[in-house]
Motif scaffolding. Structure first.
Motif, PDB file in Angstrom:
ATOM      1  N   GLY A 163       0.869  -1.209  -0.093  1.00 22.61           N
ATOM      2  CA  GLY A 163       0.023  -0.156  -0.012  1.00 22.61           C
ATOM      3  C   GLY A 163       0.739   1.255  -0.248  1.00 22.61           C
ATOM      4  N   VAL A 164      -0.143   2.490   0.029  1.00 17.86           N
ATOM      5  CA  VAL A 164       0.769   3.522  -0.270  1.00 17.86           C
ATOM      6  C   VAL A 164       1.511   3.945   1.139  1.00 17.86           C
ATOM      7  N   ASN A 165       2.572   4.719   1.083  1.00 18.00           N
ATOM      8  CA  ASN A 165       2.971   5.105   2.466  1.00 18.00           C
ATOM      9  C   ASN A 165       2.010   5.932   3.365  1.00 18.00           C
ATOM     10  N   GLY A 166       2.019   5.704   4.420  1.00 17.17           N
ATOM     11  CA  GLY A 166       1.263   6.407   5.490  1.00 17.17           C
ATOM     12  C   GLY A 166      -0.193   5.807   5.633  1.00 17.17           C
ATOM     13  N   THR A 167      -0.400   4.860   4.951  1.00 18.61           N
ATOM     14  CA  THR A 167      -1.878   4.107   4.897  1.00 18.61           C
ATOM     15  C   THR A 167      -2.029   3.561   6.449  1.00 18.61           C
ATOM     16  N   GLY A 168      -0.735   3.061   6.929  1.00 18.91           N
ATOM     17  CA  GLY A 168      -1.070   2.159   8.108  1.00 18.91           C
ATOM     18  C   GLY A 168      -0.301   0.903   8.070  1.00 18.91           C
ATOM     19  N   LYS A 169       0.528   0.631   7.073  1.00 17.22           N
ATOM     20  CA  LYS A 169       0.950  -0.841   6.834  1.00 17.22           C
ATOM     21  C   LYS A 169       1.671  -1.423   8.002  1.00 17.22           C
ATOM     22  N   THR A 170       2.624  -0.618   8.448  1.00 17.79           N
ATOM     23  CA  THR A 170       3.564  -1.104   9.514  1.00 17.79           C
ATOM     24  C   THR A 170       2.701  -1.320  10.926  1.00 17.79           C
ATOM     25  N   THR A 171       1.849  -0.213  11.017  1.00 19.53           N
ATOM     26  CA  THR A 171       0.946  -0.244  12.182  1.00 19.53           C
ATOM     27  C   THR A 171       0.182  -1.594  12.195  1.00 19.53           C
ATOM     28  N   THR A 172      -0.576  -1.608  10.785  1.00 15.91           N
ATOM     29  CA  THR A 172      -1.416  -3.146  10.730  1.00 15.91           C
ATOM     30  C   THR A 172      -0.564  -4.372  10.870  1.00 15.91           C
ATOM     31  N   GLY A 209       1.982  -4.802  13.008  1.00 13.66           N
ATOM     32  CA  GLY A 209       2.071  -5.015  14.187  1.00 13.66           C
ATOM     33  C   GLY A 209       0.587  -5.617  14.889  1.00 13.66           C
ATOM     34  N   LYS A 210      -0.289  -4.902  14.603  1.00  8.61           N
ATOM     35  CA  LYS A 210      -1.570  -5.370  15.362  1.00  8.61           C
ATOM     36  C   LYS A 210      -2.166  -6.740  14.864  1.00  8.61           C
ATOM     37  N   LEU A 211      -1.571  -6.849  13.556  1.00 12.39           N
ATOM     38  CA  LEU A 211      -2.054  -8.355  13.327  1.00 12.39           C
ATOM     39  C   LEU A 211      -1.346  -9.275  13.757  1.00 12.39           C
ATOM     40  N   PHE A 249      13.155   1.591   3.045  1.00 13.50           N
ATOM     41  CA  PHE A 249      13.232   3.102   2.322  1.00 13.50           C
ATOM     42  C   PHE A 249      13.023   3.888   3.655  1.00 13.50           C
ATOM     43  N   ARG A 250      12.090   3.442   4.636  1.00 16.18           N
ATOM     44  CA  ARG A 250      12.039   4.685   5.789  1.00 16.18           C
ATOM     45  C   ARG A 250      12.690   3.542   6.999  1.00 16.18           C
ATOM     46  N   ALA A 251      13.794   4.095   7.457  1.00 15.95           N
ATOM     47  CA  ALA A 251      14.542   3.482   8.604  1.00 15.95           C
ATOM     48  C   ALA A 251      13.600   3.358   9.582  1.00 15.95           C
ATOM     49  N   ALA A 252      12.680   4.349  10.144  1.00  9.85           N
ATOM     50  CA  ALA A 252      11.906   4.351  11.009  1.00  9.85           C
ATOM     51  C   ALA A 252      10.894   3.199  11.034  1.00  9.85           C
ATOM     52  N   ALA A 253      10.525   2.573  10.022  1.00  2.40           N
ATOM     53  CA  ALA A 253       9.516   1.641   9.547  1.00  2.40           C
ATOM     54  C   ALA A 253      10.041   0.436  10.329  1.00  2.40           C
ATOM     55  N   ALA A 254      11.305  -0.116  10.220  1.00  2.00           N
ATOM     56  CA  ALA A 254      12.055  -1.096  10.677  1.00  2.00           C
ATOM     57  C   ALA A 254      11.864  -1.144  12.411  1.00  2.00           C
ATOM     58  N   GLU A 255      12.319   0.268  12.813  1.00  2.00           N
ATOM     59  CA  GLU A 255      12.222   0.447  14.099  1.00  2.00           C
ATOM     60  C   GLU A 255      10.929   0.120  14.888  1.00  2.00           C
ATOM     61  N   GLN A 256       9.827   0.813  14.046  1.00  2.00           N
ATOM     62  CA  GLN A 256       8.525   0.811  14.583  1.00  2.00           C
ATOM     63  C   GLN A 256       8.387  -0.737  14.508  1.00  2.00           C
ATOM     64  N   LEU A 257       8.477  -1.542  13.608  1.00  2.00           N
ATOM     65  CA  LEU A 257       8.251  -2.915  13.623  1.00  2.00           C
ATOM     66  C   LEU A 257       8.821  -3.914  14.533  1.00  2.00           C
ATOM     67  N   THR A 292      -7.777   1.230   6.518  1.00  2.00           N
ATOM     68  CA  THR A 292      -7.632   1.733   8.067  1.00  2.00           C
ATOM     69  C   THR A 292      -8.187   3.093   8.002  1.00  2.00           C
ATOM     70  N   LYS A 293      -8.273   3.676   9.092  1.00  2.00           N
ATOM     71  CA  LYS A 293      -8.488   5.046   9.788  1.00  2.00           C
ATOM     72  C   LYS A 293     -10.298   5.367   9.443  1.00  2.00           C
ATOM     73  N   LEU A 294     -10.944   4.207   9.263  1.00  2.00           N
ATOM     74  CA  LEU A 294     -12.298   4.357   9.478  1.00  2.00           C
ATOM     75  C   LEU A 294     -12.945   5.304  10.429  1.00  2.00           C
ATOM     76  N   GLY A 314      -9.239  -1.008  10.205  1.00  2.00           N
ATOM     77  CA  GLY A 314      -8.619  -0.198  11.335  1.00  2.00           C
ATOM     78  C   GLY A 314      -9.483   0.893  11.923  1.00  2.00           C
ATOM     79  N   LEU A 315      -9.698   1.026  12.952  1.00  2.00           N
ATOM     80  CA  LEU A 315     -10.519   1.993  13.573  1.00  2.00           C
ATOM     81  C   LEU A 315      -9.897   2.872  14.830  1.00  2.00           C
ATOM     82  N   GLY A 316      -8.732   3.104  14.348  1.00  2.00           N
ATOM     83  CA  GLY A 316      -7.818   4.027  15.445  1.00  2.00           C
ATOM     84  C   GLY A 316      -6.567   3.497  15.619  1.00  2.00           C
ATOM     85  N   GLU A 317      -5.689   4.319  16.134  1.00  2.00           N
ATOM     86  CA  GLU A 317      -4.274   4.181  16.393  1.00  2.00           C
ATOM     87  C   GLU A 317      -3.753   3.106  17.748  1.00  2.00           C
ATOM     88  N   GLY A 318      -4.781   2.837  18.337  1.00  2.00           N
ATOM     89  CA  GLY A 318      -4.663   1.764  19.496  1.00  2.00           C
ATOM     90  C   GLY A 318      -4.290   0.538  18.965  1.00  2.00           C
TER      91      GLY A 318
HETATM   92  N1  LIG Z   1      -6.937   7.078  13.205  1.00  2.00           N
HETATM   93  C1  LIG Z   1      -6.225   6.131  12.756  1.00  2.00           C
HETATM   94  N2  LIG Z   1      -4.824   5.948  12.493  1.00  2.00           N
HETATM   95  C2  LIG Z   1      -4.179   4.966  11.907  1.00  2.00           C
HETATM   96  C3  LIG Z   1      -4.720   3.756  11.632  1.00  2.00           C
HETATM   97  N3  LIG Z   1      -4.035   2.723  11.314  1.00  2.00           N
HETATM   98  C4  LIG Z   1      -2.700   3.410  11.254  1.00  2.00           C
HETATM   99  N4  LIG Z   1      -2.836   4.732  11.540  1.00  2.00           N
HETATM  100  C5  LIG Z   1      -1.850   5.755  11.949  1.00  2.00           C
HETATM  101  O1  LIG Z   1      -1.202   6.045  10.412  1.00  2.00           O
HETATM  102  C6  LIG Z   1      -0.150   6.626  10.835  1.00  2.00           C
HETATM  103  C7  LIG Z   1       0.815   6.099   9.649  1.00  2.00           C
HETATM  104  O2  LIG Z   1       0.866   4.647   9.890  1.00  2.00           O
HETATM  105  P1  LIG Z   1       2.315   3.639   9.400  1.00  2.00           P
HETATM  106  O3  LIG Z   1       1.830   2.090   9.982  1.00  2.00           O
HETATM  107  O4  LIG Z   1       3.340   4.235   9.847  1.00  2.00           O
HETATM  108  O5  LIG Z   1       1.876   3.780   7.828  1.00  2.00           O
HETATM  109  P2  LIG Z   1       2.788   2.935   6.735  1.00  2.00           P
HETATM  110  O6  LIG Z   1       1.850   2.707   5.754  1.00  2.00           O
HETATM  111  O7  LIG Z   1       3.710   1.929   7.379  1.00  2.00           O
HETATM  112  O8  LIG Z   1       3.735   4.193   6.079  1.00  2.00           O
HETATM  113  P3  LIG Z   1       5.306   3.882   5.431  1.00  2.00           P
HETATM  114  O9  LIG Z   1       6.042   3.103   6.338  1.00  2.00           O
HETATM  115  O10 LIG Z   1       5.554   5.506   5.631  1.00  2.00           O
HETATM  116  O11 LIG Z   1       4.873   3.305   4.142  1.00  2.00           O
HETATM  117  C8  LIG Z   1       0.471   6.405  12.240  1.00  2.00           C
HETATM  118  O12 LIG Z   1       0.505   7.469  12.906  1.00  2.00           O
HETATM  119  C9  LIG Z   1      -0.552   5.234  12.596  1.00  2.00           C
HETATM  120  O13 LIG Z   1      -0.868   5.337  13.983  1.00  2.00           O
HETATM  121  C10 LIG Z   1      -6.185   3.561  11.843  1.00  2.00           C
HETATM  122  O14 LIG Z   1      -6.899   2.786  11.692  1.00  2.00           O
HETATM  123  N5  LIG Z   1      -6.794   4.733  12.419  1.00  2.00           N
END
Ligand SMILES: Nc1nc2c(ncn2[C@@H]2O[C@H](COP(=O)(O)OP(=O)(O)OP(=O)(O)O)[C@@H](O)[C@H]2O)c(=O)[nH]1
Length: 386
Positions: free
Chosen positions: A193-202, A204-206, A225-233, A338-340, A364-368
């Motif tokens: 998916g595109v950057n910032g959509t929530g891949k890394t977070t997903t 972890g949550k999964l 590509f993004r060093a912080a992504a590996a750290e985040q994971l 995500t971010k519904l 995904g319905l939040g950052e928690g």
């Molecule tokens: N409100 C909300 N925020 C979310 C949700 N899922 C992810 N986020 C937030 O979206 C931001 C980007 O999430 P990442 O997981 O870093 O996104 P990414 O797609 O891995 O980004 P890249 O590594 O840059 O490609 C973070 O601040 C997350 O907390 C969601 O379901 N709801």
């Protein structure tokens, strides 16, 4: 008796008496020491005095690895309930439609307002037009434009559009190993998916949800590509107690990290390997190359059973164009929306399924950490309608 014997007897008695007196004196001293050592306890007595026992304890603790506190998710029913409440709280488009419906018998203007609301909810023109036709026809058939009746028809039609019959389960079956592959391959999930959509977070949550289901998991940080992504994971890995395969080198070949993760999972006989990727949408050819290569090298171990496209629900139609590109670059098997929680435009669920021909599997319905849930069509439609 001889006087000398009497004198000796008296001396003996004096010596014995003196000895006894000295012994008793020593005992008295010791007892008093013991009593002072057992003076009544205060709270301070229960705490180790500074620099004393603590050091010993710290040494002992240092010798043994401190036990990590691992997190586990909330139960599925609890999570679903909370997620529904959050979705409803985001003010799904149903609220606007229902406020029109609550006016009573519907005029032509009311119908148009309903149509506008559906259009702005990302349902798209085609779906909205056919939905409106259906609503009007049903209202005619029922011989009423009674709000409750129209609401019931709207609910049924939306549910039909969301399609409860689709298989939304994740493919977690252990795949057949590729020829010559070593170990026991894990079910592989590739997150794109595109950057910032929530891949890394997903990812972890999964992993957190899978671990709670007693699955063993390995995470792969192929977003080099993004060093912080590996750290985040890695942080997620520590939180849920799973190994994370990553490269220390920024900009390393993502395919090589993905391969290492799949190989490590096979060696560990883990159940699932979840691989995070970078979301650079430089151009379609570049994206196809990168994702195609990641998939190909992972398949040297075993087929990748699940490719999840992570889409940000707040990007609406813009997100749809990106989704098309990804789905053409690599065969997508399911969508994570995500971010519904941040949008009232729930219509994107219908549009994305229709356009890509694959089901929304997770939302995904939040950052928690617990804000990821299986997509439940009925719960979703009810939440939209408020
Ligand atoms: N409100 C909300 N925020 C979310 C949700 N899922 C992810 N986020 C937030 O979206 C931001 C980007 O999430 P990442 O997981 O870093 O996104 P990414 O797609 O891995 O980004 P890249 O590594 O840059 O490609 C973070 O601040 C997350 O907390 C969601 O379901 N709801």
């Amino acid at each position: 008796m001889e006087p000398i014997l009497i004198v000796l007897g008296i001396i003996l008695v004096i010596v014995i008496a003196g000895g006894l007196w000295l012994y008793a004196g020593r005992r008295r001293g010791r007892v008093s020491d013991e009593i002072s050592a057992h003076k009544p306890m205060s709270v301070e007595d229960l705490l180790p005095s500074e620099g004393e026992d603590t050091e010993e304890e710290a040494d002992e603790e240092g010798a043994a690895e401190p036990a990590a506190t691992l997190e586990s998710p909330e139960s599925i029913p609890g999570r679903m309930q909370r997620l529904r409440a959050r979705l409803a709280g985001a003010g799904g488009f149903g609220k606007a439609v229902l406020s029109v419906l609550s006016r009573g018998d519907l005029t032509e203007e009311d119908w148009e307002e309903i149509e506008d609301t559906l259009l702005t909810s990302d349902l798209g023109i085609e779906v909205t037009t056919s939905l409106m036709d259906e609503l009007r026809t049903q209202a005619k058939v029922l011989g009423t434009s009674d709000p409750e009746a129209v609401r019931a028809v709207l609910r049924a039609e939306l549910l039909k559009l969301v399609d409860p019959s689709l298989d939304r389960s994740l493919n977690l079956e252990r795949p057949t190993p590729a020829e010559g592959a070593q170990g026991t391959p894990a079910a592989a999930i590739l997150m794109v998916g595109v950057n910032g959509t929530g891949k890394t977070t997903t990812c972890g949550k999964l992993a957190r949800v899978l671990v709670a289901q007693d699955k063993t998991v390995v995470l792969g940080a192929a977003d080099t590509f993004r060093a912080a992504a590996a750290e985040q994971l890695s942080t997620w890995g520590e939180r849920v107690g799973v190994d994370v395969v990553r490269s220390e080198k920024e900009g390393a070949d993502p395919a090589s990290v993905a391969y290492d993760a799949a190989r490590e999972a096979a060696a560990q006989e883990a159940d699932v390997v979840v691989v995070d990727t970078a979301g650079r949408l430089q151009n379609k050819a570049g994206l196809m190359d990168e994702l195609g290569k990641i998939k190909r090298v992972m398949e040297k171990i075993a087929p990748v059973g699940e490719i999840l496209l992570v889409l940000d629900a707040t990007t609406g139609q813009n997100g749809m164009r990106q989704a098309q590109v990804f789905s053409e670059a690599v065969g997508v098997t399911g969508i994570v929306l995500t971010k519904l929680d941040g949008t009232a435009k729930g219509g994107i669920v219908v549009t994305v399924q229709k356009e890509l021909g694959v089901p929304v599997k997770l939302v995904g319905l939040g950052e928690g950490a617990d804000d990821l849930a299986p997509f439940d069509p009925e719960g979703f439609v009810d939440a939209l309608l408020g």
